[in-house]
Enzyme design. Structure first.
Site, PDB file in Angstrom:
ATOM      1  N   SER A 105      48.271  47.842  41.693  1.00 45.70           N
ATOM      2  CA  SER A 105      46.960  48.149  41.730  1.00 45.70           C
ATOM      3  C   SER A 105      46.458  48.233  43.339  1.00 45.70           C
ATOM      4  O   SER A 105      47.439  47.929  44.120  1.00 45.70           O
ATOM      5  CB  SER A 105      46.165  47.002  41.203  1.00 45.70           C
ATOM      6  OG  SER A 105      44.548  47.095  41.500  1.00 45.70           O
TER       7      SER A 105
ATOM      8  N   TYR B 165      44.517  37.840  41.320  1.00 41.06           N
ATOM      9  CA  TYR B 165      45.086  39.016  40.725  1.00 41.06           C
ATOM     10  C   TYR B 165      45.713  39.882  41.824  1.00 41.06           C
ATOM     11  O   TYR B 165      46.682  40.539  41.343  1.00 41.06           O
ATOM     12  CB  TYR B 165      43.556  39.898  40.322  1.00 41.06           C
ATOM     13  CG  TYR B 165      43.862  41.244  39.671  1.00 41.06           C
ATOM     14  CD1 TYR B 165      44.507  41.477  38.720  1.00 41.06           C
ATOM     15  CD2 TYR B 165      43.350  42.485  40.318  1.00 41.06           C
ATOM     16  CE1 TYR B 165      44.807  42.740  38.069  1.00 41.06           C
ATOM     17  CE2 TYR B 165      43.779  43.776  39.939  1.00 41.06           C
ATOM     18  CZ  TYR B 165      44.231  43.771  38.847  1.00 41.06           C
ATOM     19  OH  TYR B 165      44.650  45.297  38.175  1.00 41.06           O
TER      20      TYR B 165
END
Length: 248
Positions: free
Chosen positions: A140, A153
């Site tokens: 990501s 995350y």
């Protein structure tokens, strides 16, 4: 271009996984769909077949090595080989560290890191024996930058970057196993629905605003197809893709 490759896609029941499955199937590839929601998998399999594509599914929890190995075995039983493994499954219950949402931290580690490792472990022996294969992992933009609420995350997605790079440098030239990392920015998917921190939810709701338009899952699917279509002598090692309007 028509390619007769066999592709496993985890997290295939929605979003980028589903869009990729439909696009690759339309390009002539044989698809094995994997996710936990069987009803979604059944619907997607039927859509692909009605459009003339080849698809099957196997209900799979990526946090279980045994289930991932069963997924690989089912793919071999169905199609006889595994050419591409797309480790797409992921969750993003971001939160402020001070909230101590330890259960969410554990889930992200299990799905985002262990799920990728288990995917690699499930298909690597077959690819190594064939001396051919392509493993595509999802990081990501959060694996490249950290922002408030994203610490855990971002850590899991940075780990996927390191794992993918390690896979690349450890693979011998004669093995012909390609490793690709895809790092999307904001994409319109169900990922944001995994957020449980009440302070963060409003920010997630604002992502689709006119000022910051999210990418469509189809746009990520196009990039995956591009990476797969490269000749065996070429590997797309890493792609970062953001909405043009996204600054972070």
């Amino acid at each position: 271009m028509t390619l007769t490759k066999t592709v496993i896609i985890t997290g295939a029941s929605s979003g980028m996984g589903a869009a990729t499955a439909e696009l690759l199937a339309a390009s002539g590839m044989k698809i094995m769909l994997a996710a936990r929601r069987e009803d979604r998998l059944q619907q997607l399999t039927e859509r692909i077949r009605q459009a003339g594509g080849i698809a099957n599914y196997h209900v799979t929890d990526v946090t279980s090595l045994e289930q991932m190995q069963a997924l690989a075995a089912a793919t071999l039983d169905t199609y006889g080989q595994i050419d591409v493994m797309i480790n797409n499954a992921g969750i993003m219950p971001i939160s402020f560290i001070r909230k101590l949402k330890v259960d969410d931290w554990d889930r992200m580690i299990d799905v985002n890191i262990k799920g990728v490792l288990y995917g690699i472990a499930a298909v690597y022996p077959h690819m190594e024996a064939r001396k051919e294969g392509h493993i595509i992992n999802f990081s990501s933009i959060a694996g490249h930058v950290t922002f408030p609420t994203s610490a855990v995350y971002s850590a899991t997605k940075h780990a996927v970057r390191i794992i993918t790079e390690g896979l690349r440098i450890e693979s011998r030239p004669d093995q012909h196993i390609r490793a690709t990392l895809i790092s999307p920015g904001a994409v319109q998917t169900e990922l944001y629905k995994t957020v449980t921190d009440e302070e963060v939810v409003p920010a997630m709701d604002a992502l689709g605003s006119a000022e910051w338009k999210q990418l469509d899952a189809q746009e990520i699917a196009n990039i995956i197809k591009f990476a797969i279509e490269q000749p065996a002598s070429t590997t797309i090692n890493e792609i970062i893709v953001r909405p043009t309007s996204q600054s972070l």
